[in-house]
Design a protein around this motif. Structure first.
Motif, PDB file in Angstrom:
ATOM      1  N   TYR A 101       9.319  -0.926 -10.126  1.00 48.66           N
ATOM      2  CA  TYR A 101      10.244  -0.641  -9.935  1.00 48.66           C
ATOM      3  C   TYR A 101      11.181   0.540 -10.333  1.00 48.66           C
ATOM      4  N   ASP A 102      10.614   0.226 -11.987  1.00 45.49           N
ATOM      5  CA  ASP A 102      11.885   0.943 -12.784  1.00 45.49           C
ATOM      6  C   ASP A 102      11.370   2.722 -12.536  1.00 45.49           C
ATOM      7  N   THR A 103      10.265   2.671 -12.532  1.00 41.86           N
ATOM      8  CA  THR A 103       9.670   3.779 -12.437  1.00 41.86           C
ATOM      9  C   THR A 103      10.873   5.133 -10.860  1.00 41.86           C
ATOM     10  N   PHE A 104      10.796   4.149  -9.579  1.00 39.99           N
ATOM     11  CA  PHE A 104      11.775   4.602  -8.150  1.00 39.99           C
ATOM     12  C   PHE A 104      12.662   4.594  -8.951  1.00 39.99           C
ATOM     13  N   MET A 105      13.153   3.792  -9.613  1.00 41.20           N
ATOM     14  CA  MET A 105      14.724   3.993  -9.605  1.00 41.20           C
ATOM     15  C   MET A 105      14.740   4.908 -10.888  1.00 41.20           C
ATOM     16  N   GLU A 106      14.618   5.829 -11.740  1.00 40.52           N
ATOM     17  CA  GLU A 106      14.056   6.181 -12.530  1.00 40.52           C
ATOM     18  C   GLU A 106      14.339   7.688 -11.690  1.00 40.52           C
ATOM     19  N   HIS A 107      13.514   7.766 -10.906  1.00 40.92           N
ATOM     20  CA  HIS A 107      12.965   9.139 -10.272  1.00 40.92           C
ATOM     21  C   HIS A 107      13.519   9.353  -9.166  1.00 40.92           C
ATOM     22  N   GLY A 108      14.839   8.935  -9.050  1.00 39.30           N
ATOM     23  CA  GLY A 108      15.404   8.290  -7.113  1.00 39.30           C
ATOM     24  C   GLY A 108      16.278   9.038  -7.408  1.00 39.30           C
TER      25      GLY A 108
ATOM     26  N   LEU B 238       0.525  -1.454  -0.423  1.00 37.85           N
ATOM     27  CA  LEU B 238       0.422  -0.056   0.337  1.00 37.85           C
ATOM     28  C   LEU B 238       1.372   0.861   0.128  1.00 37.85           C
ATOM     29  N   LYS B 239       2.050   1.047   0.521  1.00 37.46           N
ATOM     30  CA  LYS B 239       2.502   2.316   0.993  1.00 37.46           C
ATOM     31  C   LYS B 239       3.225   2.651  -0.623  1.00 37.46           C
ATOM     32  N   VAL B 240       3.874   1.745  -0.683  1.00 34.07           N
ATOM     33  CA  VAL B 240       4.297   1.247  -2.382  1.00 34.07           C
ATOM     34  C   VAL B 240       3.762   2.197  -3.622  1.00 34.07           C
ATOM     35  N   ALA B 241       2.541   1.783  -3.654  1.00 31.11           N
ATOM     36  CA  ALA B 241       1.476   2.256  -4.436  1.00 31.11           C
ATOM     37  C   ALA B 241       1.095   3.655  -4.128  1.00 31.11           C
ATOM     38  N   ARG B 242       1.155   4.262  -3.454  1.00 28.94           N
ATOM     39  CA  ARG B 242       0.951   5.273  -2.392  1.00 28.94           C
ATOM     40  C   ARG B 242       2.195   6.290  -3.476  1.00 28.94           C
ATOM     41  N   ALA B 243       3.401   5.788  -2.795  1.00 24.81           N
ATOM     42  CA  ALA B 243       4.623   6.795  -3.797  1.00 24.81           C
ATOM     43  C   ALA B 243       4.773   6.210  -5.290  1.00 24.81           C
ATOM     44  N   TYR B 244       4.789   5.195  -5.415  1.00 26.14           N
ATOM     45  CA  TYR B 244       4.564   5.229  -7.231  1.00 26.14           C
ATOM     46  C   TYR B 244       3.494   6.196  -7.249  1.00 26.14           C
ATOM     47  N   TRP B 245       2.002   6.660  -7.306  1.00 29.49           N
ATOM     48  CA  TRP B 245       1.368   7.566  -8.298  1.00 29.49           C
ATOM     49  C   TRP B 245       2.615   9.216  -7.594  1.00 29.49           C
ATOM     50  N   ARG B 246       2.655   9.121  -6.505  1.00 24.59           N
ATOM     51  CA  ARG B 246       3.232  10.680  -6.434  1.00 24.59           C
ATOM     52  C   ARG B 246       4.600  10.608  -7.519  1.00 24.59           C
ATOM     53  N   LYS B 247       5.443   9.508  -7.679  1.00 21.01           N
ATOM     54  CA  LYS B 247       6.856   9.755  -8.511  1.00 21.01           C
ATOM     55  C   LYS B 247       6.152   9.806  -9.997  1.00 21.01           C
ATOM     56  N   LYS B 248       5.023   9.235 -10.670  1.00 22.94           N
ATOM     57  CA  LYS B 248       3.922   9.342 -11.470  1.00 22.94           C
ATOM     58  C   LYS B 248       3.501  10.929 -11.918  1.00 22.94           C
ATOM     59  N   GLY B 249       3.221  11.846 -11.328  1.00 22.30           N
ATOM     60  CA  GLY B 249       3.004  13.176 -10.910  1.00 22.30           C
ATOM     61  C   GLY B 249       1.379  12.557 -10.501  1.00 22.30           C
ATOM     62  N   HIS B 250       0.700  12.174  -9.888  1.00 20.66           N
ATOM     63  CA  HIS B 250       0.002  11.678  -9.866  1.00 20.66           C
ATOM     64  C   HIS B 250      -0.570  11.962  -8.552  1.00 20.66           C
ATOM     65  N   GLY B 251       0.057  12.734  -7.593  1.00 23.79           N
ATOM     66  CA  GLY B 251      -0.217  12.884  -5.879  1.00 23.79           C
ATOM     67  C   GLY B 251      -1.342  12.638  -5.724  1.00 23.79           C
ATOM     68  N   THR B 252      -2.135  12.811  -6.026  1.00 27.09           N
ATOM     69  CA  THR B 252      -4.033  12.940  -5.011  1.00 27.09           C
ATOM     70  C   THR B 252      -4.083  11.563  -5.535  1.00 27.09           C
ATOM     71  N   LYS B 253      -3.833  10.316  -5.448  1.00 28.21           N
ATOM     72  CA  LYS B 253      -4.069   9.190  -5.468  1.00 28.21           C
ATOM     73  C   LYS B 253      -3.330   8.472  -4.854  1.00 28.21           C
ATOM     74  N   THR B 254      -4.742   8.538  -3.106  1.00 28.90           N
ATOM     75  CA  THR B 254      -4.095   8.040  -1.924  1.00 28.90           C
ATOM     76  C   THR B 254      -5.261   7.747  -1.367  1.00 28.90           C
ATOM     77  N   LYS B 255      -6.581   7.456  -1.837  1.00 35.09           N
ATOM     78  CA  LYS B 255      -7.737   6.350  -1.336  1.00 35.09           C
ATOM     79  C   LYS B 255      -7.666   4.406  -1.945  1.00 35.09           C
ATOM     80  N   PHE B 256      -7.652   3.993  -0.932  1.00 35.88           N
ATOM     81  CA  PHE B 256      -7.619   1.977  -1.703  1.00 35.88           C
ATOM     82  C   PHE B 256      -9.127   1.983  -0.887  1.00 35.88           C
ATOM     83  N   ILE B 257      -9.012   0.271  -1.948  1.00 42.78           N
ATOM     84  CA  ILE B 257     -10.279   0.131  -1.536  1.00 42.78           C
ATOM     85  C   ILE B 257      -9.942  -1.455  -1.547  1.00 42.78           C
ATOM     86  N   GLY B 258     -10.920  -1.989  -0.773  1.00 41.30           N
ATOM     87  CA  GLY B 258     -10.569  -3.240  -0.360  1.00 41.30           C
ATOM     88  C   GLY B 258     -12.146  -4.255  -0.980  1.00 41.30           C
ATOM     89  N   ARG B 259     -12.193  -5.201  -0.418  1.00 39.99           N
ATOM     90  CA  ARG B 259     -13.116  -5.715   0.157  1.00 39.99           C
ATOM     91  C   ARG B 259     -14.065  -6.084   1.552  1.00 39.99           C
TER      92      ARG B 259
END
Length: 439
Positions: free
Chosen positions: A298-305, A120-141
């Motif tokens: 993984y590559d997204t974090f490496m490229e923006h690290g 879940l942490k990586v999912a949030r961080a990934y979107w911030r790295k991609k420039g979509h910092g508002t993507k913070t909510k999660f959907i479970g079941r």
């Protein structure tokens, strides 16, 4: 009676246990071998849940024992941050052999709960790295289980695991997949795939620009072996793709053979973006978890690290990739491959299915039976408004008979070791039938 003193018993606040009931009459396990435990009275107890879904290879496996023993004498601990040891890289590669193509970057944790938190942490961080910092909510079941951490109970959907703790993460929930009319289905139901479309309603309400990920178990284990309907997971994948949302499979129970395949993703034919795992990775001999990420994450974090010496992901645990756990994991996964146990389970699943569904006539209190791979859940009707009462009574009767099964909520759950023989399945089912007949 246990040899433990009252003070010793009282000192341990046991997890997910009725402490008051247990300490009046302790059930103490003393040793284990193969498919069996022995209690402190020397009674042989069949392990009807593979530990806690952990010990598919059975207990006291010599190759794992030897690997752990050798590792203790060689390298007992290695710093997890900024330094490495060879076995972590060997195990990471080995795990990728069990994962769907493309999920080839492995992050190590100490448990399933930590694996979910990492995903879940990586999912949030990934979107911030991609420039979509508002993507913070999660959907479970609803009826999902994702560990005991704050993030896990937030996306989880078992009421008893949530109500005591108040506000968690910003998370919302899909309905469960138990559609009316699917009771006593063998394997995957043909009814209920449309329940995945509830995700569209949540996207309409919260907007995809605010949603980081959907997390589901391919098969919900802790809620009582709730099997996905045909086409359900595929539909979730389609919706996530259409709306740029990550899909996470929590495979802490379903990875490494239980479903008759290397993973739940393989068994059900759907590839997520992230898979969490634990339990069977070391055959339960020592705590360990892991998360598999698709390479693009993984590559997204490496490229923006930033500079090469900087931390691309400021996250991890003291016991990430512990040397002893890595040694156990390599030995465990090698045994799974060498013995071809996922295929053995696939071959055994038909016999298992007929056996567990034969229990339907044992009692009018049985309201549903579900199965997949080498796992089954049996739902019992409430007794005087107490849904958990009958499962508890059945489990205690089974313990007295020499069988360990799990009781949780209104269900009995069974998932024996992968090495179980048909005769042992027969004994387990016969004993359950006798216990149910007394309800």
């Amino acid at each position: 009676m246990s040899n433990l003193t009252k003070n010793q018993l009282d000192s341990h606040w046991m997890p997910y246990s009725g402490n008051r009931e247990f300490k009046r009459d302790p059930r103490i396990i003393a040793s284990a071998d193969g498919c069996y435990y022995k209690d402190n009275h020397g009674r042989k107890i069949f392990d009807g849940l593979s530990g806690l879904w952990t010990c598919g290879l059975g207990h006291n496996v010599e190759s794992i024992n030897e690997a752990v023993s050798n590792q203790v004498r060689t390298l007992d601990y290695s710093p997890a941050f900024q330094f490495g040891h060879e076995k972590s890289f060997l195990l990471a590669e080995k795990i990728t052999e069990f994962m769907p193509s493309g999920l080839n970057r492995i992050f190590f944790t100490g448990s399933g709960s930590e694996s979910v938190d990492t995903a879940l942490k990586v999912a949030r961080a990934y979107w911030r790295k991609k420039g979509h910092g508002t993507k913070t909510k999660f959907i479970g079941r609803v009826k999902g289980y994702h560990g005991a951490g704050i993030s896990g109970f937030s996306v989880g959907g078992i009421p008893a695991n949530r109500t005591l703790y108040g506000q968690g993460l910003d998370a919302y929930h899909l309905p469960d997949t138990q559609a009316p009319g699917t009771e006593f289905t063998k394997g995957m139901s043909e009814i209920g795939s449309d329940r995945a479309n509830a995700l569209l309603d949540l996207i309409t309400l919260h907007d995809a620009s605010n949603i980081a990920a959907v997390i589901v178990e391919p098969m919900s284990g802790s809620a009582g072996v709730i099997v996905p309907p045909q086409g359900y997971l595929k539909r979730l994948r389609e919706i996530c793709d259409q709306h740029n949302i990550l899909l996470i499979f929590d495979e802490v129970i379903t990875a490494f053979g239980r479903m008759g395949a290397n993973s739940g993703a393989e068994a059900f034919g759907v590839t997520p973006d992230i898979i969490t795992m634990a339990k069977q990775v070391t055959n339960g001999i020592i705590p360990m978890g892991a998360v598999a990420f698709k390479q693009e994450i993984y590559d997204t974090f490496m490229e923006h690290g930033g500079h090469d010496y900087m931390l691309e992901l400021p996250h991890g645990y003291t016991y990430s990739a512990h040397p002893i756990a890595c040694a156990a994991g390599l030995a465990s996964l090698s045994e799974l491959q060498e013995q071809q146990l996922p295929q053995r389970i696939k071959d055994m699943s038909g016999y298992w299915e007929e056996a567990v569904h034969s229990l339907r006539s044992s009692s009018d209190c049985i309201t549903d039976i579900r199965n997949y791979g080498l796992a089954a859940g049996i739902t019992l009707s409430a007794l005087n408004g107490q849904p958990a009462r009958r499962p508890y009574e059945v489990a205690m009767d089974m313990w007295a008979k020499g069988f360990y099964v799990r009781y949780g909520g209104d269900t009995i759950q069974i998932a024996p070791p992968f090495i179980t023989e048909r005769s042992e399945i027969d004994s387990l089912i016969n004993a359950l039938g006798e216990s149910f007949s007394t309800l």
